[in-house]
Structure formats: C-alpha cells, structure tokens
Design an enzyme around this catalytic site. Structure first.
Site, PDB file in Angstrom:
ATOM      1  CB  CYS A 173      -0.834  -0.081   1.137  1.00  0.00           C
ATOM      2  SG  CYS A 173      -0.054  -0.005   2.795  1.00  0.00           S
ATOM      3  CG  HIS A 218      -3.967   0.828   4.781  1.00  0.00           C
ATOM      4  ND1 HIS A 218      -3.472   0.058   4.005  1.00  0.00           N
ATOM      5  CD2 HIS A 218      -5.027   1.473   4.269  1.00  0.00           C
ATOM      6  CE1 HIS A 218      -4.379  -0.292   2.833  1.00  0.00           C
ATOM      7  NE2 HIS A 218      -5.227   0.933   2.681  1.00  0.00           N
TER       8      HIS A 218
END
Length: 763
Positions: free
Chosen positions: A111, A686
């Site tokens: 990510c 994230h």
C-alpha cells in the site's frame, strides 16, 4: 503474425530508422507507441531497448527477424498479457471509465507503493509527459547512476494503463519487481514508508530521463561575500549542467543554507537544490503517561491514572503528578516497570522518563515514609514480592516441583525491627486480604499432616534457614522447600531480623522463599550464620502457593480487578497546527548535533555551527513531507497531530527570500493536488491517497484497488503524511492548452502470439 516484410539497412543506420521503416510498411501511425524485439539464434526474443544505437552496435545480423510490438489501447503491451483470457478480463476490455480513476492491487504490504504512485500519477505535467511519449526521446540508457531506462519505462507502462480509461484497477507486479531489483530495501513484502519509495522513484526517474549524457565535474563554490542572486544563479546553472530532466523541471527548487561558526563567527552561504521539503511538526513538551497506583491500604483496588508530565522530566515528576490525584506524598511512592509477573525495573527518582516507553506497564506503589529499597539506615525496608504457584514438573518420580509466576508483584514496606519470617507472613497476609481469604478456625484444625509436622515452627524457606545443603534448579524447589520443617531459626542480631517467634498450631496458606529478581530460586543474595540473616543485595521474596490452597483461598478475579480514576475519562485533545507553522519551524535557526559537526575553513576545526535554511526558489510542483515519525535513543513514536493545510491558495510569499515579482503573485501560490495518508502506528499501518483528477477536477480516494469520489472537506485529517501542491501559474498554463481529441487511435490488429506481431527481415 503478419507476413514478414524484408527491408535493407546499412550497418550505420540507427535502430530508430528500423522502427520507422517498420511503421511505414505495416501502416502503423507514427503517433502509436511501438517497440522492437529481435529473435536470436536460440529462438527467444530480446528487447532492443536503445533505438539510438546503430544496427552494428545492436549486433543485428543479415536475415535476422525483428518484431514490432504496438501498445494496446488500454495501455498494456500484448507481450505482457496472459495467453488465457477469462470472461472477466473480456468484460474489462470493454470497460470505459474516467482516465486516471484506476486502483492498484495490493501485492502484499505494498500500500505504501500504491499511495506514492497514485500521488505521482496525478501530477498533471508529469503524466502528460509520459502519455504524449516525450519520455521516449529522453531515455538515458548509458547513465551509470540510472537504471538503464527500466524504471522510467515501468512507470510509463503504469501511467498509460491507469490513464487509458480501460481499467478499474491494475496489478503493478512488473513495477514492484523493477523497484526491488534496483533498490534491495524494497525487496520482499515488508511494509515501508511511502515517502522513502517516492524519494527513490523521483531519483530513479530523474537519472533514467537525464538529458545530460556525460556529466562534467562541477566544483562547489561558497558565496565568499558575493551577492545572493549571483551565487544562487551560479549554483542552479551548475546543478543543471549535471542534472537536466523532467523531474528537475517539475520538482526541484533551491535552498539558501547559512552556517555560522560559534567560535570565529565565520559565515558560510551555499545554495543547494531540493526535491521536496521535509518539515518538522511542532512537538509538545508534555507527555501523557498511564500508570497504576497501588495503595498501602489493602482494601483499595489499584487505580489507573492518566498523567501529564514533562517529556524530558524525571521519575520524580511522575510521582508529583500522581500526588495531585491521590493526595499521597511523592516521597511515599516507588515506580516500577512490571513485565511478565515480575519487576523488569525499579526506578530511582532521578532517572529520566525517556527510558519509559508508552507500551510499558508502569506501577507506582505507596510505601511508608520511612522506607527505602536500598538505604540500610531507614527504619523500614521495601521488599519486592512475587507470587508463584507450585505445579508438578514432568519428572519420572515427581520428586521436584515447578514454580510458575502469576498475578501482579508488590512492593511492601516492612519495619526493620520486625524483619522475621513469621512477621512477614502476617504482613503479607494483611496486604493480600482483599483477594486472599483467611482460613476459618475449622480450617486451622484440619490442616494437612505436612502442614503440622513442625508444631512449634513457622513457615520459613526450607532452603533458606539451613538444615539442607540441596539447592534445586532455577525454577524448581524440593518437595519440602518452603514448608515448616525441622530447620533451625536464626538468632536475632540487630540490625538483622528479630527472633523467630514460636507459634501454636496453625495452618499456613503459603510459604516464603528468597528469590532473585527474575523470581527464580536463588540463595546468592543472602548470608546466614549463627548471628542471624543479612542480605548482601536487594532481597526478593516469593509467596509460594500449593495449587489446592490457591484454588481455595485466592480469588483471581478480585486480584486482577482495578478501578479507573476520573482523569482516565478525560479526552486530552491536541491543538491542531497550521502547515505554515511547520514551514516556519523548517526555516528556524538550529544548532548542529554532535554527530554531524561542520568543518569551519577559518578555524580548521569541526564546529557545532548554527544552521538556517531559507527558500530561494520553489518548483512547479512542491512536495511537502510532514515528519510524523520521531526517533530518539529511547523511544519511537508517530505524531498524530492534526495539521491544517489549505486546499487552495497556499501562499509562500512570506517564506521565499528571493526578491519577488510583485506583478505575478501566482508564482508563490499553490493549490493542493494529492495527499498520501498513513493510518496506524509505527509497527503497522496503512497508506491511502487523496488525489484531484487533472481532467475532471474531481477529488477521489484511492485505497489500493478501490477508488471512490470524495468531497474537499474530507481531505484534511490526522493521517495526512505527504502533500503535493501545484503552482497556480502552472495550473493555468495547463488548462489553457487545447485538450486532445476524443477519437482513439486505430486499434492494432489482434494477435495470439507472444510478442505481438508485425515482423520484418533485416538484410
């Protein structure tokens, strides 16, 4: 594959001429992007990367087969497509969406890469540069600092696919492989920093697209009293003599760096290029710590407190803060780090709070005002107390028992003149009375035989009071260890323990044993002779329970109970900061650290000089990296401060020190175009992206393969990590350019072979 065409070339002709000839013979538009492959003697295909070299340099032989491949309308190359095409992919072939609104598949902790790519993909002038194939003329295959054009081509493939409008999401596995090949730190599938990947990518793209084919040596010159504008112009020209690419055109600006020697006052002024600004966040000088307070009153449960203390304070500051909540004097507190049912560390009041991490379980114990854990002159002594349960060991004859720590340890004040095993037993029984039930009179009368075998004895450690030379292993004790037996009691010899009082028949719930700081049996910290018991080092005492006695008299639920003080419910809000404050901090004078001194040419010594950075010129696209991750010798933390940043009209006129053009204020004003977000902490997190589409002007949220439209008021958050700003004059210039026609170029003929197939013989 079409019927091969034959063409003749001189050995001095370029591969580019071969490519253009193939396009003419196969009626391929010059606007379409093509690439050449050559079939070697082994039957495999090899890419002709550099089209500027000659037929001779490319080692092409007469009669050798050259294949031309044309990029598909969805931005992919036919040679990269899988042979088997599923029904889903056929549906995707017919998909037509907004160019640029395309997700990136997470390949496993990638990510961070997806976030950086989405931000960079939404820089308008850079994306146009790749979509219009201008990069093909500037690929630098011979730059020793570059990646032979492979990073630039891999990035171009991603951009063309994402902006084709034919994909909902794409799989960036080829790009990931290229990055790992040239930067080993990104190999594998560990989580990384999106800003670090962005820094590598910008540098890699720059070197792959550097228009300077042979870098000349440039000597860095100090200002030496010359005017700033003259030194700055010279520095920028020297930079461009070695570095000239679309990355420099788009992202590079110029710093003014001023160093002042603290001894001789020598001033050094240099101008240095930069690709992004890493700005610090204002750091609070306060710190919030959660602790548990354990009162001397056994009826009170431990209390959880949330305390605000100086970040660079001492343990004593922690006690002072707790005293305001409890009313207990700081002099009557001891601070300990509890880990795995034992004391990991017992702190001294003068120790720094920086050695305590946020994840540590800190207990603060109330002790008597006369106590000390180390000073023998005090009237009371503080004893660390552990709880252990005796469990049968896996032994053939069960002659030994294992001892397992459980529960929370205690720090107990004991009067020095009452330091006997019998007195200590009753003191501990009193301290544990909230969750340890005293035996009834019936229980006292029907005690087990082994508890009664020493009728005139008290519970004392069998391995401590003499009578046995056997010393079991670190985690074990003999079957009679710690129960009343025929061992003799030590004689009182002040300031040692008092006489061991003789007591009547009574059933004891537990036995006592001296242990080391790990809670394992150890006799090395005490000495015993006919004059009494004395400790050569800090004694630790273990309360050893038989399983049946623990089950009957020890309430585990009550023992683990605690209450929350009112302060725990308070929400300590951090005041937001403005982005301009972070930029001001960036330009503030600072003193160099000891690890990074400056060599003063006047003093001829390394000095801790003062340093100041100023902004001289700013780039078309300004990348601002918010330094949310803080690393010190003792701690690592992420700053979740809310930074308020404008979507439009970020004005840098007050920060740029170069004389300004007042007639063109848009040269100093910026609009936001993308944000890389980081959610979570240091160990896990994230990354996502907010980006403004260059064609529609609509903001979208990119979360790996998922893309959704968002409004502008959703963009600002505590997760903002890297900001991309576009200068307003550049935005107007791009908007004034005519938009390309809506008609798509003719689709290349379909082909099942690999690679795609117009081919020709070279004679």
């Amino acid at each position: 594959m079409d019927t091969p065409h034959t063409a003749q070339f001189s050995r001095t002709d370029s591969i580019d001429l071969v490519s253009r000839t193939a396009q003419e013979q196969f009626l391929v538009s010059p606007q379409e992007e093509t690439r050449l492959w050559v079939k070697n003697a082994e039957g495999s295909f090899e890419r002709l990367w550099n089209t500027r070299v000659t037929v001779l340099d490319a080692a092409l032989n007469s009669g050798q087969l050259v294949i031309m491949e044309t990029r598909s309308k969805d931005g992919t190359w036919p040679s990269k497509q899988p042979r088997a095409v599923s029904s889903t992919s056929k549906e995707d072939e017919n998909f037509q969406g907004q160019p640029g609104i395309c997700g990136l598949t997470n390949l496993g902790n990638t990510c961070f890469m997806n976030s950086a790519l989405q931000c960079l993909s939404n820089v308008p002038q850079l994306t146009e540069y790749f979509l219009k194939n201008r990069y093909l003329e500037e690929l630098n295959f011979c730059n020793p600092l570059g990646m032979k054009g492979e990073i630039a081509e891999a990035y171009a493939d991603l951009v063309k696919q994402a902006w084709s409008g034919h994909h909902r999401s794409i799989v960036p596995n080829v790009f990931k492989t290229k990055v790992g090949h040239f930067a080993s730190q990104f190999l594998g599938y560990q989580q990384h920093d999106s800003q670090e990947l962005l820094s590598f990518l910008l540098d890699g793209l720059h070197e792959d697209l550097n228009r300077v084919k042979k870098k000349e040596y440039v000597e860095l010159c100090d200002a030496a009293g010359r005017p700033d504008h003259e030194v700055a112009q010279e520095a920028w020209q020297n930079h461009k003599r070695r570095n000239d690419s679309v990355i420099v055109d788009t992202f590079h600006g110029l710093f003014k760096s001023t160093l002042v020697c603290p001894d001789c006052g020598n001033v050094s002024v240099t101008f240095d290029p930069f690709c992004y600004l890493s700005v610090p966040l204002p750091v609070s000088h306060k710190r919030v710590m959660e602790v548990f307070f354990v009162s001397m009153d056994p009826r009170r449960k431990p209390e959880q407190h949330r305390l605000v203390v100086p970040k660079k304070g001492k343990i004593s500051d922690l006690c002072v803060a707790l005293a305001k909540h409890t009313g207990v004097s700081p002099e009557r507190m001891m601070v300990a780090d509890v880990f795995s049912h034992r004391f990991y560390k017992i702190y001294q009041l003068e120790e720094s709070l920086s050695s305590i991490l946020d994840r540590d379980d800190i207990f603060i114990y109330e002790v008597s005002g006369r106590s000390s854990i180390s000073e023998n002159t005090r009237e009371d002594v503080v004893l660390p107390i552990y709880l252990r349960e005796r469990t049968p060991a896996r032994d053939y004859n069960n002659s030994y028992y294992g001892l397992m720590l459980f529960g929370h340890p205690l720090l107990v004040s004991v009067p020095r003149d009452r330091l006997s095993w019998d007195a200590l037993y009753h003191i501990l029984l009193y301290r544990l009375s909230r969750y340890v039930t005293r035996p009834s009179s019936d229980d006292e009368d029907d005690g087990d035989e082994k508890d009664m075998e020493g009728k005139n004895s008290i519970p004392k450690p069998g391995n401590m009071a003499g009578g046995s030379s056997h010393n079991p292993g670190p985690e074990q004790a003999g079957p009679s260890s710690g129960v009343a037996g025929g061992s003799r009691a030590p004689v009182n010899n002040s300031p040692g323990p008092s006489h061991w009082p003789q007591r009547a028949r009574r059933k004891h719930l537990f036995t006592l044993q001296t242990v080391n700081s790990n809670g394992t049996s150890d006799r090395s910290n005490f000495n015993e002779d006919t004059h009494g018991v004395s400790f050569s080092s800090q004694p630790y005492i273990a309360i050893d329970w038989e399983p049946e006695m623990k089950k009957r008299y020890y309430d585990e639920v009550e023992a683990e109970g605690y209450v929350k003080h009112d302060c725990v419910g308070y929400v300590l809000k951090k005041a937001p900061v403005r982005l301009q404050e972070c930029i001001e901090l960036f330009t503030t004078v600072e003193t160099l650290e000891k690890e990074n001194p400056w060599y003063c040419p006047s003093c001829k010594q390394h000095q801790l000089a003062t340093k100041k950075l100023d902004l001289w010129t700013l780039p078309e696209t300004l990348i601002i990296h918010l330094k949310r991750f803080s690393y010190t010798k003792f701690s690592r933390e992420k700053l979740d401060t809310l930074v308020e940043f404008p979507i439009r009209d970020l004005d840098f006129s007050e920060f740029v020190i170069k004389p300004q053009n007042e007639s063109a204020p848009e040269l100093y004003k910026y609009d936001l175009i993308a944000v890389s977000n980081h959610y979570g902490g240091l160990r896990d997190g994230h990354y996502t992206t907010f980006a403004c589409n260059k064609d529609s002007g609509q903001w979208h949220y990119f979360d790996d393969s998922s893309v959704s439209p968002v409004s502008e008021n959703q963009i600002e958050s505590k997760a903002a990590y890297v900001l991309f700003y576009q200068r307003q004059d550049v935005a107007r210039r791009l908007q004034s350019k005519p938009q390309p026609g809506s008609s798509d170029p003719p689709a290349p003929p379909t082909c099942e072979s690999l690679p795609k197939s117009e081919s020709m013989d070279v004679n």
